[in-house]
Design a protein around this motif. Structure first.
Motif, PDB file in Angstrom:
ATOM      1  N   THR A 228     -37.505 -17.371   0.511  1.00  0.00           N
ATOM      2  CA  THR A 228     -37.456 -18.487  -0.434  1.00  0.00           C
ATOM      3  C   THR A 228     -38.858 -19.054  -0.599  1.00  0.00           C
ATOM      4  OG1 THR A 228     -35.202 -19.035   0.236  1.00  0.00           O
ATOM      5  CG2 THR A 228     -36.454 -20.747  -0.909  1.00  0.00           C
TER       6      THR A 228
ATOM      7  N   ARG B 298     -43.830 -11.950  -6.696  1.00  0.00           N
ATOM      8  CA  ARG B 298     -42.586 -11.241  -7.014  1.00  0.00           C
ATOM      9  C   ARG B 298     -42.099 -10.412  -5.827  1.00  0.00           C
ATOM     10  NH1 ARG B 298     -44.047  -9.396 -13.252  1.00  0.00           N
ATOM     11  NH2 ARG B 298     -43.632 -11.459 -14.182  1.00  0.00           N
ATOM     12  N   ARG B 299     -43.015  -9.824  -5.085  1.00  0.00           N
ATOM     13  CA  ARG B 299     -42.637  -9.031  -3.910  1.00  0.00           C
ATOM     14  C   ARG B 299     -42.011  -9.918  -2.840  1.00  0.00           C
ATOM     15  NH1 ARG B 299     -46.130  -8.441   0.088  1.00  0.00           N
ATOM     16  NH2 ARG B 299     -47.950  -8.590  -1.293  1.00  0.00           N
TER      17      ARG B 299
ATOM     18  N   THR C 218     -44.214  -9.880   4.169  1.00  0.00           N
ATOM     19  CA  THR C 218     -43.079 -10.581   4.769  1.00  0.00           C
ATOM     20  C   THR C 218     -43.146 -10.501   6.293  1.00  0.00           C
ATOM     21  OG1 THR C 218     -41.750  -8.566   4.480  1.00  0.00           O
ATOM     22  CG2 THR C 218     -41.552 -10.267   2.794  1.00  0.00           C
TER      23      THR C 218
ATOM     24  N   CYS D 101     -39.344 -17.551  -9.737  1.00  0.00           N
ATOM     25  CA  CYS D 101     -39.590 -17.111  -8.360  1.00  0.00           C
ATOM     26  C   CYS D 101     -39.638 -18.275  -7.371  1.00  0.00           C
ATOM     27  CB  CYS D 101     -40.895 -16.324  -8.271  1.00  0.00           C
ATOM     28  SG  CYS D 101     -40.880 -14.745  -9.143  1.00  0.00           S
TER      29      CYS D 101
ATOM     30  N   HIS E 124     -40.692 -12.897  -3.242  1.00  0.00           N
ATOM     31  CA  HIS E 124     -39.490 -13.540  -3.783  1.00  0.00           C
ATOM     32  C   HIS E 124     -38.231 -12.715  -3.511  1.00  0.00           C
ATOM     33  CE1 HIS E 124     -36.717 -15.501  -6.504  1.00  0.00           C
ATOM     34  NE2 HIS E 124     -36.657 -14.448  -7.288  1.00  0.00           N
ATOM     35  N   GLU E 125     -38.387 -11.420  -3.354  1.00  0.00           N
ATOM     36  CA  GLU E 125     -37.237 -10.545  -3.109  1.00  0.00           C
ATOM     37  C   GLU E 125     -36.612 -10.773  -1.739  1.00  0.00           C
ATOM     38  OE1 GLU E 125     -38.655  -6.604  -3.691  1.00  0.00           O
ATOM     39  OE2 GLU E 125     -38.873  -6.804  -5.869  1.00  0.00           O
ATOM     40  N   SER E 126     -37.379 -11.360  -0.796  1.00  0.00           N
ATOM     41  CA  SER E 126     -36.854 -11.460   0.568  1.00  0.00           C
ATOM     42  C   SER E 126     -36.976 -12.843   1.200  1.00  0.00           C
ATOM     43  CB  SER E 126     -37.561 -10.436   1.472  1.00  0.00           C
ATOM     44  OG  SER E 126     -38.963 -10.581   1.411  1.00  0.00           O
TER      45      SER E 126
END
Length: 211
Positions: free
Chosen positions: A96, A89-90, A204, A120, A92-94
């Motif tokens: 693909t 989930r973390r 990331t 996600c 997925h925010e930034s």
């Protein structure tokens, strides 16, 4: 690109328990290297391999029997790896996310739905859906194709020897998160640009780093 078994789900002990019992129940003989050989195989490949161990059923019957038992176990409880849901989930925010798994489609869908992670992933691939399972690169290449991206611009997160070899053969940068019970072979681990102790260490920033 995530693998599923051993990375997001602590499924290898469940797979081993179910398949070992299935082989014994149907007249086969489990070999010392059977579990390591099975990791990364597609459904068709591992069913044929179990048949070669003396199981008195056809590969199709073996596959159906084992997958049905795995699905039943997952419906009772999905054994997620520590940090799996939070990490996916973390990220997925930034970025693909895609997934390339040796699990059959049925089990991929059961796991992601149970974990609340289906949305996600922009693309998920089972090696049932490609010609060859891991260590061949087919699954990862198909996942990249479905995402519309160059495989060489992807980062794969893997745990097993065959998975590491598959992602590397696809031209992806590889990050290893080895399973403590089923560590990859040294030559396969050497293909990884980074080796992490757990999913919490996957950031990331690390995905954007070339080494």
């Amino acid at each position: 690109m995530f693998d599923l078994d051993g990375v997001l789900v602590d499924s290898e002990p469940v797979w081993e328990e179910v398949r070992r019992a299935f082989v014994a129940e149907h007249g086969g003989t489990w070999q010392p290297d059977t579990q390591s050989r099975l990791m990364g195989m597609s459904t068709q490949e591992w069913a044929a391999y179990l048949h070669s161990l003396g199981v008195s059923l056809s590969p199709d019957e073996i596959a159906r029997g084992v997958v049905d038992q795995m699905a039943a176990r997952y419906r009772d409880e999905v054994p997620l790896m520590p940090g799996a849901v939070k990490t996916v989930r973390r990220l997925h925010e930034s970025v693909t996310l895609g997934l390339a798994s040796s699990s059959p489609r049925t089990l991929i869908d059961v796991v992601l739905e149970a974990a609340g992670l289906t949305a996600c992933f922009a693309a998920t691939v089972s090696t049932e859906e490609v010609e060859r399972g891991k260590p061949a690169p087919d699954g990862y290449l198909e996942a990249a194709r479905r995402l519309g991206v160059d495989p060489r611009k992807c980062v794969a997160v893997e745990d097993s020897s065959n998975g590491l070899r598959s992602a590397h053969a696809a031209g992806m940068r590889v990050i290893a998160v080895p399973h403590p019970r089923y560590p990859p072979a040294p030559d396969a681990l050497a293909l990884a640009g980074r080796v992490l102790p757990d999913l919490d260490a996957l950031t990331t920033e690390l995905l954007g780093s070339p080494s």
